[in-house]
Design a protein around this motif. Sequence first.
Motif, PDB file in Angstrom:
ATOM      1  N   TYR A 127     -13.411   3.003  -0.888  1.00 42.87           N
ATOM      2  CA  TYR A 127     -14.060   1.731  -0.559  1.00 42.87           C
ATOM      3  C   TYR A 127     -14.900   1.836   0.713  1.00 42.87           C
ATOM      4  O   TYR A 127     -15.834   1.058   0.929  1.00 42.87           O
ATOM      5  CB  TYR A 127     -13.017   0.612  -0.410  1.00 42.87           C
ATOM      6  CG  TYR A 127     -12.510   0.410   0.999  1.00 42.87           C
ATOM      7  CD1 TYR A 127     -12.985  -0.637   1.774  1.00 42.87           C
ATOM      8  CD2 TYR A 127     -11.583   1.284   1.563  1.00 42.87           C
ATOM      9  CE1 TYR A 127     -12.536  -0.823   3.074  1.00 42.87           C
ATOM     10  CE2 TYR A 127     -11.136   1.106   2.847  1.00 42.87           C
ATOM     11  CZ  TYR A 127     -11.601   0.055   3.599  1.00 42.87           C
ATOM     12  OH  TYR A 127     -11.164  -0.113   4.882  1.00 42.87           O
ATOM     13  N   ALA A 168       0.840  -1.196   0.000  1.00 42.88           N
ATOM     14  CA  ALA A 168       0.000   0.000   0.000  1.00 42.88           C
ATOM     15  C   ALA A 168       0.873   1.244   0.000  1.00 42.88           C
ATOM     16  O   ALA A 168       1.975   1.253   0.551  1.00 42.88           O
ATOM     17  CB  ALA A 168      -0.920   0.005   1.218  1.00 42.88           C
ATOM     18  N   CYS A 213     -10.482   3.527  -7.576  1.00 38.36           N
ATOM     19  CA  CYS A 213     -11.562   2.838  -6.871  1.00 38.36           C
ATOM     20  C   CYS A 213     -12.860   3.596  -7.142  1.00 38.36           C
ATOM     21  O   CYS A 213     -12.890   4.832  -7.067  1.00 38.36           O
ATOM     22  CB  CYS A 213     -11.265   2.814  -5.368  1.00 38.36           C
ATOM     23  SG  CYS A 213     -12.529   2.001  -4.372  1.00 38.36           S
ATOM     24  N   LEU A 250     -11.953  -5.368  -0.136  1.00 35.09           N
ATOM     25  CA  LEU A 250     -10.610  -5.722   0.297  1.00 35.09           C
ATOM     26  C   LEU A 250     -10.416  -7.227   0.307  1.00 35.09           C
ATOM     27  O   LEU A 250      -9.343  -7.726  -0.029  1.00 35.09           O
ATOM     28  CB  LEU A 250     -10.330  -5.131   1.680  1.00 35.09           C
ATOM     29  CG  LEU A 250     -10.298  -3.600   1.738  1.00 35.09           C
ATOM     30  CD1 LEU A 250      -9.949  -3.134   3.136  1.00 35.09           C
ATOM     31  CD2 LEU A 250      -9.312  -3.042   0.737  1.00 35.09           C
ATOM     32  N   THR A 254      -2.404  -0.850  -3.505  1.00 34.60           N
ATOM     33  CA  THR A 254      -3.456   0.107  -3.187  1.00 34.60           C
ATOM     34  C   THR A 254      -2.830   1.456  -2.870  1.00 34.60           C
ATOM     35  O   THR A 254      -1.804   1.533  -2.197  1.00 34.60           O
ATOM     36  CB  THR A 254      -4.311  -0.370  -2.002  1.00 34.60           C
ATOM     37  OG1 THR A 254      -3.448  -0.679  -0.893  1.00 34.60           O
ATOM     38  CG2 THR A 254      -5.102  -1.611  -2.370  1.00 34.60           C
ATOM     39  N   LEU A 307      -9.617  -8.201  -3.192  1.00 32.20           N
ATOM     40  CA  LEU A 307      -8.241  -7.882  -3.567  1.00 32.20           C
ATOM     41  C   LEU A 307      -7.266  -8.878  -2.952  1.00 32.20           C
ATOM     42  O   LEU A 307      -6.276  -9.267  -3.582  1.00 32.20           O
ATOM     43  CB  LEU A 307      -7.892  -6.453  -3.137  1.00 32.20           C
ATOM     44  CG  LEU A 307      -8.725  -5.337  -3.783  1.00 32.20           C
ATOM     45  CD1 LEU A 307      -8.288  -3.986  -3.259  1.00 32.20           C
ATOM     46  CD2 LEU A 307      -8.629  -5.388  -5.292  1.00 32.20           C
ATOM     47  N   ILE A 360      -8.124   4.413  -2.890  1.00 36.67           N
ATOM     48  CA  ILE A 360      -8.691   3.260  -2.191  1.00 36.67           C
ATOM     49  C   ILE A 360      -9.567   3.687  -1.024  1.00 36.67           C
ATOM     50  O   ILE A 360     -10.409   2.905  -0.540  1.00 36.67           O
ATOM     51  CB  ILE A 360      -7.560   2.309  -1.718  1.00 36.67           C
ATOM     52  CG1 ILE A 360      -8.116   0.951  -1.251  1.00 36.67           C
ATOM     53  CG2 ILE A 360      -6.738   2.948  -0.635  1.00 36.67           C
ATOM     54  CD1 ILE A 360      -8.818   0.167  -2.311  1.00 36.67           C
ATOM     55  N   ILE A 390      -4.889  -0.069  -7.556  1.00 39.33           N
ATOM     56  CA  ILE A 390      -6.164   0.579  -7.246  1.00 39.33           C
ATOM     57  C   ILE A 390      -5.868   1.888  -6.520  1.00 39.33           C
ATOM     58  O   ILE A 390      -5.382   1.882  -5.381  1.00 39.33           O
ATOM     59  CB  ILE A 390      -7.067  -0.307  -6.359  1.00 39.33           C
ATOM     60  CG1 ILE A 390      -7.206  -1.701  -6.955  1.00 39.33           C
ATOM     61  CG2 ILE A 390      -8.436   0.353  -6.177  1.00 39.33           C
ATOM     62  CD1 ILE A 390      -7.983  -1.776  -8.222  1.00 39.33           C
ATOM     63  N   ASP A 391      -6.136   3.006  -7.182  1.00 37.25           N
ATOM     64  CA  ASP A 391      -5.925   4.326  -6.593  1.00 37.25           C
ATOM     65  C   ASP A 391      -7.201   4.788  -5.896  1.00 37.25           C
ATOM     66  O   ASP A 391      -8.271   4.213  -6.100  1.00 37.25           O
ATOM     67  CB  ASP A 391      -5.526   5.321  -7.681  1.00 37.25           C
ATOM     68  CG  ASP A 391      -4.745   6.508  -7.151  1.00 37.25           C
ATOM     69  OD1 ASP A 391      -4.705   6.695  -5.910  1.00 37.25           O
ATOM     70  OD2 ASP A 391      -4.175   7.261  -7.966  1.00 37.25           O
ATOM     71  N   VAL A 435      -7.636  -0.414   5.928  1.00 35.93           N
ATOM     72  CA  VAL A 435      -6.935  -1.152   4.887  1.00 35.93           C
ATOM     73  C   VAL A 435      -5.805  -1.984   5.474  1.00 35.93           C
ATOM     74  O   VAL A 435      -5.634  -3.156   5.137  1.00 35.93           O
ATOM     75  CB  VAL A 435      -6.396  -0.189   3.807  1.00 35.93           C
ATOM     76  CG1 VAL A 435      -5.473  -0.926   2.844  1.00 35.93           C
ATOM     77  CG2 VAL A 435      -7.553   0.425   3.043  1.00 35.93           C
TER      78      VAL A 435
END
Length: 538
Positions: free
Chosen positions: A246, A137, A183, A258, A274, A261, A243, A240-241, A284
């Motif tokens: 979510y 991340a 995202c 999550l 992420t 992923l 994030i 995935i930008d 996260v």
Amino acid sequence: MSNIRILTGEKWDAEYRRTPVNEYNWNPWIEALPPIMDEEEATKKIKSSPQFAATERQLPSEIRGHCIHRLTELCQPFSRHLLLEQAVSRVIRAGYKARNPLRPDFIARLREPELPESVLSALRSDFPYRSSANGFAVFGYSGVGKSTAIERILLTYPQVIRHIAYEGHPLPYQQVVWLKLDCPHDGSLRALCLTIFQAFDNALGTNYREKYSKGHKTIEDLILATRQLAWIHALGVLVIDEIQNYTQAKTGGPDNMLNYLVSLDNMLGVPVITVGTTKAIKNVTRQLRNARRATGQGDFFWDQFEFDDEWTTLVKVLLKYQWVEEPQEFTEDFSKVLYEESAGITDIAVKLYMMAQYKAIFKGVTLDIPFLKSIAQECLQLVRPMINALKSRQSVDLQKYEDLYVEWGDYAKNMFCRSGASVNPEDFDTTLADVGRITDFLVRGGIHFELAKKAAIDVMREAGDSSLPELNQQAFLRAIELQNAPIAARKVEPQYTEGDLRLLAQAAKDTGALLSSVLEKEGVIADVESTLAAKAAS
């Protein structure tokens, strides 16, 4: 889908080359990648320098205004960029190690126009080719360049590699090295799957999104389809930008995304990176911790720049791009003002510099320090409270903004273990040994955040049975030691406030009193003897 950003890259025909890493050889997916870059080459590839000519300063003012906009394309790599590039390079190649298309059973499955039921069954549960690769991340404040950095790094690779044959054996497949997308704003898993289909379509010219969005497809159908595509097209890494979006999921709960992923990481060996603001850190890191326990990449936290040599480099690069008639020379004072007015956030600094040039050209004045300050006061009113919070680095100020405040509890423990300590974060007594609490204590006392974090980690390595007040005192002394050490010298001038721990330390030094006595008198730490006596009496 029109409001979802999906990055698109180049298509290359495969050219295979052996690598210095033996386990990467005889794997077409890896050998077709560009060579592993050293720092010098990575810097050149990541860097983005806008077009500029000194003669443009003589153009009409309205034309020069358009030229100034080129500064939005600027990307100046620093150490954080190079560390991130190396991590991306490792996870892509490690993810391909267990998915070598030369394996007989792998080739047999790839030749199927649709995956057979045996593979589909494995995709629904667990896949036999489990990779040791795990994603990571990238967290940080808005405007520090996370998205730009990851995009510049991905673009050093082709997005699609077209294979025809390898060592005389047919291999007619299109390898998708990376997908990078935002995202969805509603944080839903269904929307994410559809965005992934669209990303494949953008890269390959296919119509997967149309195919899989028709009919009454369940979310399980969509998830299975994305796994199929990731397998068939040898997806190297999924990025995935944004994030933090979510957390907006209303159907099935935000953790569904999550978990999905994690399944890509675990079942297919497709690394997932992420990228998000500090808002996403707590949840996260909690959800992805198990999936990434074995990773050697760690996570990245990007905060604002310090007022150091890297900031000086950034300002010098910016000053190369001046469309005012009389360009401003670099001075330490100019650099300092730009830092103070932007709090070290690169996006704000660049935009302030651009706005100052627009105004200077329009008014026919010099881009000097007083003018830069006046433009900051005029044009940064909306972000001024956030800038002040970042400059203060006080929790009470940062907590007002969810994209700035970091709940350091779990994150600090993970960071502590990655620093080389042998203590498992799950064994911490969070009352006495929370790195985040000690860091916060020091920051509230006026210690610079980076020094506070380092001091807290150093002290916790040898925590023993020390109480929290004792740990706070030890961490404070360690922070002072770091602050006075030449290697930790800072150019940021200290800002003292009432109750600042450094003032108390100086008072103890001036009077010859014990520091612990002064801190106890001011109520900063507890009277250990009295506390122990009270506990014994009870």
